[in-house]
Design a protein around this motif. Structure first.
Motif, PDB file in Angstrom:
ATOM      1  N   GLU A 198       5.688  -7.855  11.983  1.00 17.84           N
ATOM      2  CA  GLU A 198       6.999  -7.360  11.589  1.00 17.84           C
ATOM      3  C   GLU A 198       8.069  -8.250  12.189  1.00 17.84           C
ATOM      4  O   GLU A 198       7.921  -8.735  13.309  1.00 17.84           O
ATOM      5  CB  GLU A 198       7.215  -5.931  12.072  1.00 17.84           C
ATOM      6  N   TRP A 202      -0.072  -0.044  -5.856  1.00 16.78           N
ATOM      7  CA  TRP A 202      -0.622   0.840  -4.816  1.00 16.78           C
ATOM      8  C   TRP A 202      -2.066   1.203  -5.135  1.00 16.78           C
ATOM      9  O   TRP A 202      -2.897   1.293  -4.238  1.00 16.78           O
ATOM     10  CB  TRP A 202       0.228   2.089  -4.674  1.00 16.78           C
ATOM     11  N   SER A 222       0.840  -1.184   0.000  1.00 12.52           N
ATOM     12  CA  SER A 222       0.000   0.000   0.000  1.00 12.52           C
ATOM     13  C   SER A 222       0.880   1.239   0.000  1.00 12.52           C
ATOM     14  O   SER A 222       2.007   1.216   0.460  1.00 12.52           O
ATOM     15  CB  SER A 222      -0.951  -0.004   1.190  1.00 12.52           C
ATOM     16  N   ASP A 223       0.326   2.271  -0.520  1.00 13.68           N
ATOM     17  CA  ASP A 223       1.036   3.522  -0.698  1.00 13.68           C
ATOM     18  C   ASP A 223       1.370   4.134   0.653  1.00 13.68           C
ATOM     19  O   ASP A 223       0.468   4.465   1.423  1.00 13.68           O
ATOM     20  CB  ASP A 223       0.141   4.456  -1.512  1.00 13.68           C
ATOM     21  N   PRO A 224       2.654   4.301   0.970  1.00 17.57           N
ATOM     22  CA  PRO A 224       3.022   4.875   2.265  1.00 17.57           C
ATOM     23  C   PRO A 224       2.587   6.327   2.417  1.00 17.57           C
ATOM     24  O   PRO A 224       2.572   6.855   3.518  1.00 17.57           O
ATOM     25  CB  PRO A 224       4.548   4.741   2.298  1.00 17.57           C
ATOM     26  N   ARG A 225       2.190   6.950   1.321  1.00 13.42           N
ATOM     27  CA  ARG A 225       1.703   8.331   1.390  1.00 13.42           C
ATOM     28  C   ARG A 225       0.267   8.393   1.908  1.00 13.42           C
ATOM     29  O   ARG A 225      -0.203   9.446   2.297  1.00 13.42           O
ATOM     30  CB  ARG A 225       1.768   8.986   0.012  1.00 13.42           C
ATOM     31  N   GLU A 226      -0.426   7.245   1.882  1.00 13.98           N
ATOM     32  CA  GLU A 226      -1.817   7.192   2.329  1.00 13.98           C
ATOM     33  C   GLU A 226      -1.875   7.109   3.848  1.00 13.98           C
ATOM     34  O   GLU A 226      -1.098   6.389   4.472  1.00 13.98           O
ATOM     35  CB  GLU A 226      -2.530   5.965   1.743  1.00 13.98           C
ATOM     36  N   LYS A 227      -2.821   7.827   4.422  1.00 13.01           N
ATOM     37  CA  LYS A 227      -3.028   7.761   5.866  1.00 13.01           C
ATOM     38  C   LYS A 227      -3.849   6.513   6.178  1.00 13.01           C
ATOM     39  O   LYS A 227      -4.850   6.237   5.525  1.00 13.01           O
ATOM     40  CB  LYS A 227      -3.766   9.014   6.337  1.00 13.01           C
TER      41      LYS A 227
END
Length: 182
Positions: free
Chosen positions: A163, A144, A5-10
């Protein structure tokens, strides 16, 4: 790098009041009883998920099943609320998209872990297009976008992300592979 997923997304927020309101609007003003099924080894995390859902009005009973039974029931669509894990051994989200989010298509080897029988022809086409994409930046953006669509449609509700953590002392160096294996 896992192109999940896009790390820019909250990410989604933990909104207990909002969850209680949604339950109330759905007719469950006094909360909701549910069983969270999991496979062998998943009970500690399933129990923790049940604890985290309790303040929002969910009374969850976590139940562990032998793996053969769990997966047989999952394949038959008998589990409505379950906790399991999925490993993208290649480190690429297409591992997940092709078997977990693509419509069930046994002839082409797709959708084998799509236990909720989700189907969206546009999402299927997007997943299939990424298989032939050679430009890593364009492919990452396409993966993404699939993640954004899957998140918006609540195909799966990710409640937990695992993780790996390692400790290494000098003079040794550890460079883990993208799939988490050593």
């Amino acid at each position: 790098m896992l192109f999940r997923s896009d790390p820019r997304e909250k990410g989604a927020s933990f909104d207990v009041a909002g969850a209680r309101e949604l339950l109330s609007r759905a007719g469950f003003r006094s909360g909701l009883d549910a069983t969270l099924d999991t496979r062998r080894g998943g009970l500690p995390m399933a129990s923790r998920i049940a604890e985290l859902l309790a303040p929002a009005g969910f009374r969850v009973r976590a139940v562990e099943h032998p793996e053969a039974e769990f997966f047989d029931r999952a394949r038959k669509g008998e589990l409505g609320f379950f906790f399991s894990a999925f490993v993208c051994a290649s480190g690429d989200a297409s591992d997940l998209w092709e078997v977990g989010f693509h419509s069930v298509d046994p002839e082409r080897g797709r959708g084998s872990s799509n236990w909720g029988r989700w189907s969206d022809p546009a999402l299927d086409a997007a997943i299939e297009r990424t298989a032939g994409m050679l430009d890593p930046e364009a492919r990452r953006e396409a993966l993404w976008e699939i993640g954004r669509k899957a998140d918006a449609e609540l195909v799966w509700i990710p409640l937990y992300g695992d993780e790996n953590v390692w400790a290494v002392r000098e003079p040794f160096r550890l460079r883990p592979r993208a799939n988490g294996y050593l």
